[in-house]
Structures are given as structure tokens and as C-alpha cells.
Design an enzyme around this catalytic site. Structure first.
Site, PDB file in Angstrom:
ATOM      1  CB  SER A  24     -40.768 -61.593 -81.928  1.00 28.80           C
ATOM      2  OG  SER A  24     -41.918 -62.349 -81.630  1.00 28.80           O
ATOM      3  NE  ARG A  25     -45.842 -61.687 -80.683  1.00 29.72           N
ATOM      4  CZ  ARG A  25     -46.618 -62.728 -80.408  1.00 29.72           C
ATOM      5  NH1 ARG A  25     -47.069 -62.910 -79.181  1.00 29.72           N
ATOM      6  NH2 ARG A  25     -46.944 -63.600 -81.335  1.00 29.72           N
ATOM      7  CB  THR A  44     -34.124 -65.099 -80.694  1.00 31.11           C
ATOM      8  OG1 THR A  44     -35.448 -65.460 -80.293  1.00 31.11           O
ATOM      9  CG2 THR A  44     -34.173 -63.750 -81.409  1.00 31.11           C
ATOM     10  CG  ASN A  97     -40.239 -68.196 -74.609  1.00 36.21           C
ATOM     11  OD1 ASN A  97     -40.830 -68.052 -73.538  1.00 36.21           O
ATOM     12  ND2 ASN A  97     -40.455 -67.410 -75.663  1.00 36.21           N
ATOM     13  CB  SER A 156     -47.729 -73.317 -68.259  1.00 36.73           C
ATOM     14  OG  SER A 156     -48.854 -72.756 -67.601  1.00 36.73           O
ATOM     15  CE1 TYR A 169     -49.566 -72.888 -73.404  1.00 40.08           C
ATOM     16  CE2 TYR A 169     -50.535 -72.994 -71.205  1.00 40.08           C
ATOM     17  CZ  TYR A 169     -49.568 -72.506 -72.068  1.00 40.08           C
ATOM     18  OH  TYR A 169     -48.583 -71.665 -71.600  1.00 40.08           O
ATOM     19  CB  ALA A 171     -51.706 -82.228 -72.643  1.00 37.02           C
TER      20      ALA A 171
END
Ligand SMILES: NC(=O)c1ccc[n+]([C@@H]2O[C@H](COP(=O)([O-])OP(=O)(O)OC[C@H]3O[C@@H](n4cnc5c(N)ncnc54)[C@H](OP(=O)(O)O)[C@@H]3O)[C@@H](O)[C@H]2O)c1
Length: 261
Positions: A24-25, A44, A97, A156, A169, A171
């Protein structure tokens, strides 16, 4: 999951089909746009809608399937993959994602927040890829040695580098990289590829709360002298979900301007 009518007209179409979670973004939306541009049909989901995704859906009737669901709900995720197959007849690539981030020192992080980060970022991504792998194991393989399906986990750069205030996060992202390495070995003989893309700090809603001082420090420490934009990361995902990367699996591509943390 919101119910949508399923047009059967394109079920036998061989045009590649990509699934992108969190479209969505931010980065997910940029990936959806790029994959539509290259000619894929795309499915999606996200919890909410956005004006830009609605515009894109209107501009690509029959090519973009966008719905709402929570990645933390495994039944809804499986049902979304089933609806994608019913609508488009096949799946060729999957980009896990959708994720949430939460900044804060571990000592004050509540149980509920830890559970949510694990459920959305790890479980949601793994269940999505599992459903795609199930399809790839039965979907006819193309008459080339290029494989059947490609999964890309969005990680990340903090997974490898670490960052104070982002331990949980980080982890969750490290778990996805570890998952990809093992799954790549498990399903490689079936022509299925699994890779990760690890962005550095990006200018998106996820990072909007970054204090100005921290932002300036990150820019100073990034050799390429700026923070990343979703468009900077899309190329790596486009590559890994295409036949151009047919002999690459179990890898992580870092896209961080040289390292900002
Ligand atoms: N931004 C950064 O600095 C950065 C850096 C490195 C890696 N990444 C990674 O890049 C990916 C995309 O990040 P972004 O910056 O584009 O984030 P974003 O702007 O916050 O977008 C996240 C997307 O995921 C969806 N989403 C979040 N939670 C969901 C849930 N429970 N169920 C379904 N959909 C959900 C969001 O839609 P809804 O909120 O409507 O559900 C949205 O579409 C993430 O995996 C992130 O960890 C980002």
C-alpha cells in the site's frame, strides 16, 4: 480478508505473477509499480488501503489484485495466496515485504510488542513463502533450467550490523535471512530460489519518526551521502525476481549506500 469477484478470463495466461506483501505504500508500493511496469500481474495485501494503491488498481484492471488482511493471521495469508492462484492461475515470484518496526530499549519493551513484531515480520513472511512454495512444488516447471519460483525476503541492514533500540526488529530480520539460507538449500533442487534484500535506512513512513539529529548522523556516515529511497531498492528486488538472477539463491543483497549505521 475482503472478498473480491474472481474473473476467470486470465487464469490460463502465462504472464508472470508476483505476490508482494505490504504494497500500500513505501517500498512495497514501489515494488508493485515496478513489477507491473515490467509486465507482471501482481497481487498484494496490507491492513489498510492507500490512495496511490487505489489509483494503481484503477490503472491496471485485471493485472493488479489488492486486498486487505493482517500478515499476522496465517489463515488469511494462506487464503490470499489461494485467491491469487484462483484469479491468475499461477505464481512466479513472492516478495515478503510487509513489516513493522518499533524503536525502544529492550528493557522497556512489552511482551505484546515483541509478540507483534515476531508475528508480523517473521511468521507473516514465512507463512506467505510457505504457501508460495506449496504452489511452486505442484506448478508445472518451465521448459528451461531457470526454475519455478523466486522468493525475496525484505530484511534490513540492521540484521547484520546491529543498532541500539532496534534489537527485536533486527532479530526478526536476522531470522528471515537465516530462514532464506536454509530454505534455499531445501528447495533448490526443485528450481525454487530464496534470497534477501537488506536495505539501509529508507525515506518511508516506517522511518518518519527519526529525530533530525539522528538523520543527519546517518547521512554523514553513509558513503553515498544520503538516505535511500524505495526506488533505490526496487532494482535489486526486480533482479532477484527475474530470470536474470536464475543462478542466485540463499544470498542477501545489501542496498544501503555503503553503510550508514
Ligand atoms: N524504511 C526503512 O528505513 C527500512 C530499512 C530497512 C528495511 N526496511 C524494510 O523494508 C520493508 C518495507 O518498509 P517500508 O519502509 O516501506 O515500510 P512502510 O512504509 O511502513 O510500509 C509497510 C507496508 O507493510 C504493510 N504492513 C505493515 N504491517 C502489516 C500487517 N500486519 N499486515 C499486512 N500488511 C502490513 C503496510 O500497510 P498497512 O499499515 O496498511 O498494513 C505497508 O503497506 C519492511 O520489511 C522493512 O522492515 C525498511
Amino acid at each position: 480478508m475482503a472478498t473480491v469477484p474472481i474473473p476467470q478470463s486470465r487464469v490460463d495466461d502465462a504472464t508472470p505473477v508476483a505476490i508482494v506483501s505490504g504494497g500500500s505504500r513505501g517500498l512495497g508500493l514501489a515494488v508493485v509499480e515496478r513489477l507491473l511496469e515490467r509486465g507482471d500481474r501482481v497481487a498484494t495485501f496490507s491492513r489498510g488501503r492507500s490512495g496511490r494503491l487505489d489509483d494503481l488498481t484503477a490503472r491496471h484492471p485485471g493485472e493488479l489484485f489488492a486486498t486487505t488482511l493482517d500478515a499476522a493471521d496465517p489463515v488469511a495469508v494462506a487464503s490470499f495466496v489461494g485467491a491469487t492462484i484462483a484469479r491468475f492461475g499461477r505464481i512466479d515470484s513472492c516478495v515478503a515485504n510487509a513489516a513493522i518496526a518499533a524503536e525502544g530499549v529492550l528493557a522497556t519493551t512489552a511482551d505484546a510488542l515483541i509478540a507483534e513484531l515476531l508475528a508480523v515480520n517473521i511468521q507473516g513472511s514465512i507463512v506467505l513463502v510457505r504457501e508460495c512454495v506449496r504452489q511452486w512444488l505442484v506448478q508445472p516447471r518451465p521448459p528451461t533450467p531457470d526454475g519455478t519460483g523466486s522468493a525475496v525476503m525484505v530484511s534490513s541492514s540492521v540484521a547484520a550490523r546491529g543498532s541500539p533500540g532496534l534489537s527485536v526488529y533486527a532479530a526478526t530480520k536476522g531470522a528471515l535471512e537465516s530462514f532464506a539460507r536454509s530454505l534455499a538449500r531445501e528447495v533448490g533442487s526443485r528450481g525454487i530460489r530464496v534470497n534477501c534484500v537488506a536495505p539501509g535506512f529508507l525515506e518511508t513512513d516506517l522511518s518518519a519518526s527519526l529525530p533530525a539529529g539522528d538523520r543527519a548522523r546517518l547521512v554523514r556516515r553513509t558513503p553515498l551521502g544520503r538516505l535511500g529511497m524505495p526506488a533505490d531498492v526496487v532494482g535489486a528486488i526486480d533482479f532477484l525476481t527475474s530470470r536474470r538472477s536464475a543462478f542466485i539463491t540463499g544470498q542477501t543483497i545489501t542496498v544501503d549506500g555503503g553503510g550508514g549505521f
